[in-house]
Design a protein around this motif. Structure first.
Motif, short mmCIF file in Angstrom:
data_model
loop_
_atom_site.label_atom_id
_atom_site.label_comp_id
_atom_site.label_asym_id
_atom_site.label_seq_id
_atom_site.Cartn_x
_atom_site.Cartn_y
_atom_site.Cartn_z
N ALA A 16 -25.54 -10.31 -17.39
CA ALA A 16 -24.47 -9.54 -18.05
C ALA A 16 -23.22 -9.47 -17.17
O ALA A 16 -22.09 -9.58 -17.68
N ARG A 17 -23.41 -9.30 -15.89
CA ARG A 17 -22.26 -9.22 -14.99
C ARG A 17 -21.65 -10.59 -14.74
O ARG A 17 -20.44 -10.71 -14.55
N PHE A 18 -22.48 -11.63 -14.77
CA PHE A 18 -21.97 -12.97 -14.56
C PHE A 18 -21.09 -13.45 -15.71
O PHE A 18 -20.07 -14.10 -15.50
N VAL A 19 -21.48 -13.14 -16.96
CA VAL A 19 -20.75 -13.71 -18.09
C VAL A 19 -19.30 -13.28 -18.12
O VAL A 19 -18.46 -14.00 -18.69
N ARG A 56 -17.52 -15.54 -15.05
CA ARG A 56 -17.61 -17.00 -15.04
C ARG A 56 -16.23 -17.64 -15.25
O ARG A 56 -15.34 -17.04 -15.84
N ARG A 57 -16.14 -18.87 -14.78
CA ARG A 57 -14.89 -19.63 -14.92
C ARG A 57 -15.06 -20.86 -15.78
O ARG A 57 -14.19 -21.73 -15.82
N MET A 86 -12.25 -8.01 -14.75
CA MET A 86 -12.94 -9.23 -14.38
C MET A 86 -12.46 -9.70 -13.01
O MET A 86 -11.31 -9.55 -12.65
N THR A 87 -13.39 -10.28 -12.24
CA THR A 87 -13.06 -10.78 -10.92
C THR A 87 -13.53 -12.22 -10.80
O THR A 87 -14.17 -12.77 -11.67
N ASP A 88 -13.21 -12.84 -9.66
CA ASP A 88 -13.65 -14.20 -9.39
C ASP A 88 -14.90 -14.21 -8.53
O ASP A 88 -15.21 -15.20 -7.89
N SER A 89 -15.63 -13.09 -8.46
CA SER A 89 -16.84 -13.02 -7.66
C SER A 89 -17.82 -14.07 -8.13
O SER A 89 -17.98 -14.30 -9.33
N PHE A 115 -19.53 -11.79 -23.58
CA PHE A 115 -19.44 -13.25 -23.42
C PHE A 115 -18.25 -13.80 -24.19
O PHE A 115 -17.48 -14.61 -23.67
N GLN A 116 -18.08 -13.35 -25.44
CA GLN A 116 -17.01 -13.89 -26.25
C GLN A 116 -15.63 -13.44 -25.78
O GLN A 116 -14.67 -14.21 -25.80
#
Length: 301
Positions: free
Chosen positions: A293-296, A299-300, A1-4, A224-225
């Motif tokens: 899918a890539r955003f979930v 996300r922060r 996971m990244t902070d993109s 997501f979970q």
């Protein structure tokens, strides 16, 4: 996971859908001046307070794959958001997770009171089915019946409610990864599945295309979970908008506690990419769903 950050096209598309959903929810949940106005105020408080609107967005995107009229899709999108918001209201109650903060604001029972929160959740649950069964949602009664049956299954004892029951007992259960996966498939995954398959129902599509959406939703829901579990460990209250470290404090097993932080992150990324591959039959038309899918997993909140 990244902070993109979220991709610009997804940011724009989510904003458009969120505005449309808010407008329709505002219309479907009018202000009341009758003696029961307090419950209507509470219903509006929890549905019009923002949120990412991921489930409505998935309804709208899946519907667009089958050229479904936006006027039909937006009603289904609002119905799933009502179910989602009702579940958050009840989850936050003292008899459940006992949370004081949701989306950066006081939870419903804190802003109003426990009884009003309970009734507001009940009213949102029933309103969702009222919206689906209305002929304005689809001219074909068979389609409306299928939507009602699918949402009832996704949100009831064999779906979200069943998952919540397991979650309430999780601190007393010796859950392994398979057990946690089943819990989250029920509690979170079923509503994602409904959201993704609703477009196919509205478009009267079956077979491989509907299965592709179901498989996408399965992997998306788990990703997501896992991301949620990671946020519970790494997140900041101000950024996440709700209490963190809840699961550890409650002694609950999570994907992070079972897999470790780095392996959980890798698993979330793998599931997100696997979800994207399920959308291959739709080509470029499903690009925004791939972005979701890539955003979930980035996300922060």
């Amino acid at each position: 996971m990244t902070d993109s950050p979220m991709s610009p096209r997804l940011t724009e598309a989510l904003t458009v859908v969120s505005q449309a959903v808010n407008s329709e929810l505002d219309r479907l949940l009018p202000v009341s001046e009758s003696p029961d106005s307090r419950v209507h105020e509470a219903m509006r408080y929890v549905t019009l307070d923002g949120g990412k609107r991921l489930r409505p967005f998935l309804v709208m995107q899946s519907a667009s794959l089958f050229n479904v009229a936006e006027s039909a899709a937006i009603r289904v999108a609002c119905a799933i958001e009502m179910i989602h918001c009702y579940s958050l209201v009840h989850d936050d109650l003292p008899c459940m997770d006992d949370d004081d903060l949701r989306r950066g604001r006081p939870t419903c029972h804190k802003a109003f009171d426990e009884a009003t929160a309970l009734l507001a959740g009940d009213a949102l649950l029933t309103k969702a089915f009222e919206v689906l069964v209305n002929p304005a949602t689809h001219a074909d009664p068979a389609v409306r019946c299928e939507l009602v049956a699918d949402l009832a299954h996704a949100s009831g004892g064999q779906g979200m409610v069943g998952g919540q029951m397991i979650d309430l007992q999780a601190h007393t259960l010796d859950l392994d990864v398979a057990g946690i996966t089943r819990l989250q498939q029920l509690k979170t995954g079923r509503l994602f599945s409904f959201s993704c398959e609703a477009g196919a129902v509205l478009g009267k599509a079956h077979g491989e295309l509907r299965l592709a959406l179901r498989n996408y939703a399965h992997d998306l829901g788990l990703a997501f979970q896992i991301a949620d579990d990671i946020l519970d460990v790494e997140g900041d209250v101000a950024e996440v908008g709700k209490r963190v470290n809840k699961d550890a404090d409650a002694g609950k097993a999570t994907f992070v506690s079972l897999l470790g932080l780095e392996r959980a992150k890798s698993q979330a990324d793998m599931l997100a990419e696997q979800a994207c591959r399920h959308l291959d039959p739709f080509g470029e038309k499903a690009d925004l769903m791939r972005d979701v899918a890539r955003f979930v997993v980035r996300r922060r909140s």
